[in-house]
Design a protein around this motif. Structure first.
Motif, PDB file in Angstrom:
ATOM      1  N   TYR A 253       0.833  -1.208   0.000  1.00 34.62           N
ATOM      2  CA  TYR A 253       0.000   0.000   0.000  1.00 34.62           C
ATOM      3  C   TYR A 253       0.868   1.258   0.000  1.00 34.62           C
ATOM      4  CZ  TYR A 253      -3.086   3.707   1.513  1.00 34.62           C
ATOM      5  OH  TYR A 253      -3.766   4.892   1.593  1.00 34.62           O
ATOM      6  N   ILE A 254       1.862   1.285   0.856  1.00 32.28           N
ATOM      7  CA  ILE A 254       2.754   2.445   0.942  1.00 32.28           C
ATOM      8  C   ILE A 254       3.474   2.677  -0.371  1.00 32.28           C
ATOM      9  CG2 ILE A 254       4.826   3.354   2.058  1.00 32.28           C
ATOM     10  CD1 ILE A 254       3.866   1.853   4.613  1.00 32.28           C
ATOM     11  N   VAL A 255       3.968   1.607  -0.987  1.00 34.85           N
ATOM     12  CA  VAL A 255       4.696   1.727  -2.255  1.00 34.85           C
ATOM     13  C   VAL A 255       3.802   2.299  -3.352  1.00 34.85           C
ATOM     14  CG1 VAL A 255       5.819   0.424  -4.107  1.00 34.85           C
ATOM     15  CG2 VAL A 255       6.374  -0.086  -1.722  1.00 34.85           C
TER      16      VAL A 255
ATOM     17  N   TRP B  57      -7.763   8.529  -3.995  1.00 31.10           N
ATOM     18  CA  TRP B  57      -7.061   7.319  -4.416  1.00 31.10           C
ATOM     19  C   TRP B  57      -6.505   6.582  -3.200  1.00 31.10           C
ATOM     20  CZ3 TRP B  57      -6.236   4.098  -8.399  1.00 31.10           C
ATOM     21  CH2 TRP B  57      -5.157   3.228  -8.313  1.00 31.10           C
ATOM     22  N   CYS B  58      -5.847   7.308  -2.322  1.00 32.87           N
ATOM     23  CA  CYS B  58      -5.256   6.684  -1.136  1.00 32.87           C
ATOM     24  C   CYS B  58      -6.314   6.055  -0.241  1.00 32.87           C
ATOM     25  CB  CYS B  58      -4.452   7.719  -0.350  1.00 32.87           C
ATOM     26  SG  CYS B  58      -2.911   8.211  -1.152  1.00 32.87           S
ATOM     27  N   MET B  59      -7.436   6.724  -0.095  1.00 31.37           N
ATOM     28  CA  MET B  59      -8.493   6.178   0.763  1.00 31.37           C
ATOM     29  C   MET B  59      -9.185   4.985   0.103  1.00 31.37           C
ATOM     30  SD  MET B  59     -10.143   9.523   2.662  1.00 31.37           S
ATOM     31  CE  MET B  59     -10.269  10.583   1.220  1.00 31.37           C
ATOM     32  N   TRP B  60      -9.343   5.055  -1.220  1.00 30.77           N
ATOM     33  CA  TRP B  60      -9.970   3.937  -1.937  1.00 30.77           C
ATOM     34  C   TRP B  60      -9.079   2.698  -1.911  1.00 30.77           C
ATOM     35  CZ3 TRP B  60      -8.679   1.813  -6.956  1.00 30.77           C
ATOM     36  CH2 TRP B  60      -9.620   0.871  -7.411  1.00 30.77           C
ATOM     37  N   THR B  61      -7.792   2.885  -2.191  1.00 31.95           N
ATOM     38  CA  THR B  61      -6.891   1.733  -2.178  1.00 31.95           C
ATOM     39  C   THR B  61      -6.690   1.187  -0.764  1.00 31.95           C
ATOM     40  OG1 THR B  61      -5.002   3.269  -2.144  1.00 31.95           O
ATOM     41  CG2 THR B  61      -5.655   2.369  -4.286  1.00 31.95           C
ATOM     42  N   ALA B  62      -6.774   2.052   0.235  1.00 33.65           N
ATOM     43  CA  ALA B  62      -6.660   1.577   1.620  1.00 33.65           C
ATOM     44  C   ALA B  62      -7.796   0.616   1.963  1.00 33.65           C
ATOM     45  CB  ALA B  62      -6.671   2.764   2.589  1.00 33.65           C
TER      46      ALA B  62
ATOM     47  N   PHE C  84      -0.809  11.338   8.642  1.00 29.78           N
ATOM     48  CA  PHE C  84      -1.020  11.899   7.314  1.00 29.78           C
ATOM     49  C   PHE C  84      -2.417  11.571   6.803  1.00 29.78           C
ATOM     50  CE2 PHE C  84      -0.327  11.694   2.573  1.00 29.78           C
ATOM     51  CZ  PHE C  84      -0.180  13.060   2.396  1.00 29.78           C
ATOM     52  N   LEU C  85      -2.979  10.491   7.297  1.00 28.55           N
ATOM     53  CA  LEU C  85      -4.322  10.091   6.867  1.00 28.55           C
ATOM     54  C   LEU C  85      -5.365  11.133   7.249  1.00 28.55           C
ATOM     55  CD1 LEU C  85      -6.286   8.051   5.643  1.00 28.55           C
ATOM     56  CD2 LEU C  85      -6.338   6.882   7.850  1.00 28.55           C
ATOM     57  N   ASP C  86      -5.307  11.690   8.459  1.00 27.47           N
ATOM     58  CA  ASP C  86      -6.338  12.664   8.834  1.00 27.47           C
ATOM     59  C   ASP C  86      -6.215  13.941   8.011  1.00 27.47           C
ATOM     60  OD1 ASP C  86      -4.593  14.557  10.487  1.00 27.47           O
ATOM     61  OD2 ASP C  86      -4.419  12.775  11.747  1.00 27.47           O
ATOM     62  N   ILE C  87      -4.994  14.269   7.541  1.00 25.54           N
ATOM     63  CA  ILE C  87      -4.847  15.413   6.627  1.00 25.54           C
ATOM     64  C   ILE C  87      -5.641  15.166   5.348  1.00 25.54           C
ATOM     65  CG2 ILE C  87      -3.243  16.733   5.195  1.00 25.54           C
ATOM     66  CD1 ILE C  87      -1.085  16.227   7.238  1.00 25.54           C
TER      67      ILE C  87
ATOM     68  N   LEU D 247      -8.750  -0.842   5.418  1.00 26.64           N
ATOM     69  CA  LEU D 247      -8.957   0.371   6.212  1.00 26.64           C
ATOM     70  C   LEU D 247      -9.978   1.266   5.520  1.00 26.64           C
ATOM     71  CD1 LEU D 247      -8.286   2.294   8.523  1.00 26.64           C
ATOM     72  CD2 LEU D 247      -6.307   3.094   7.200  1.00 26.64           C
ATOM     73  N   ARG D 248     -11.105   1.464   6.180  1.00 29.48           N
ATOM     74  CA  ARG D 248     -12.161   2.324   5.640  1.00 29.48           C
ATOM     75  C   ARG D 248     -12.116   3.680   6.317  1.00 29.48           C
ATOM     76  NH1 ARG D 248     -17.640   3.088   6.894  1.00 29.48           N
ATOM     77  NH2 ARG D 248     -17.625   1.406   8.435  1.00 29.48           N
ATOM     78  N   CYS D 249     -12.314   4.726   5.542  1.00 25.46           N
ATOM     79  CA  CYS D 249     -12.278   6.098   6.069  1.00 25.46           C
ATOM     80  C   CYS D 249     -13.700   6.657   6.152  1.00 25.46           C
ATOM     81  CB  CYS D 249     -11.426   6.987   5.167  1.00 25.46           C
ATOM     82  SG  CYS D 249      -9.693   6.461   5.078  1.00 25.46           S
TER      83      CYS D 249
END
Length: 241
Positions: A10-12, A46-51, A79-82, A57-59
């Motif tokens: 995920y990070i990559v 994108w980051c939230m969807w791929t998470a 960084f996620l809450d940003i 991990l659901r936001c």
């Protein structure tokens, strides 16, 4: 072990996606703040969807998201809450450390969106300059986002609230919307592991203008810390249960 592998993947992919999305939107962003906002919002989504499908991990954003000119005072754990706050607000104007301006991709976009860069060694002067810019119309209307503790704070750790937020609240004479979160439990400040679950950013009841600085800071801290602790317990944070 599988969650560790997923976390690293995920990070990559998130690191790779940043310059790709940044370059794809660059022609639009060069001539339009809307283009810059759309690019950054696309990256956050994108980051939230791929998470959600890669690390489980659901936001979730709760509460009434403000759309007018208000001061946002947010708990900052990750960084996620940003990304969650930025994606939720129509025109977020973050107060951020000046070093971000020098980062590739992110730095260019923050300049284009007129984010407010603060020299941590001269914070009072930076806030005064920001107020001058707002009053002079140099910064377009939007939601000014500040982190009252001045930095990311790990879940369960207590850091005093700084006076800068109270100064802005007093000078701007706008409602202040406190924001609580438990994002740091799932996406820690340091390390590669990303925990599955539901990360929450919650917009709380507004604090109307008119309080003195001491009363404002007391109420702000009580609202944010109490609700953030409750969200951590909801997420499974045992140290607060």
């Amino acid at each position: 072990m599988l969650q560790w592998v997923r976390s690293i993947l995920y990070i990559v992919q998130a690191i790779v996606a940043m310059p790709i999305i940044g370059l794809a939107f660059a022609p639009w962003a060069m001539f339009s703040k809307t283009g810059a906002y759309t690019a950054c919002r696309s990256y956050a989504r994108w980051c939230m969807w791929t998470a959600r499908w890669l690390i489980g991990l659901r936001c979730e954003v709760r509460g009434d998201v403000p759309h007018g000119e208000v001061l946002i005072a947010a708990k900052h754990q990750s960084f996620l809450d940003i990304m969650m706050i930025f994606e939720a607000l129509p025109r977020a104007k973050f107060i951020m450390k000046r070093e971000i301006l020098w980062m590739p991709v992110i730095g260019q976009y923050t300049k284009r969106m007129q984010m407010i860069a603060v020299n941590r060694g001269k914070r009072g002067k930076a806030i005064a300059q920001m107020l001058d810019d707002v009053n002079a119309g140099k910064v377009e209307p939007g939601q000014i986002v500040i982190y009252p503790q001045g930095t990311r704070v790990a879940p369960g750790k207590h850091v005093p609230y700084k006076v800068g937020t109270a100064v802005l609240y007093d000078q701007l004479a706008q409602p202040c919307i406190p924001v609580a979160t438990n994002a740091g439990y799932f996406w820690p400040r340091r390390g590669l592991y990303r925990r599955p679950g539901v990360a929450v950013v919650e917009f709380l009841d507004p604090i109307e203008p008119g309080l003195n600085k001491e009363a404002f800071i007391t109420q702000l801290q009580e609202q944010i810390e109490t609700r953030s602790d409750a969200l951590l317990v909801e997420a499974g944070w045992q140290q607060l249960a």
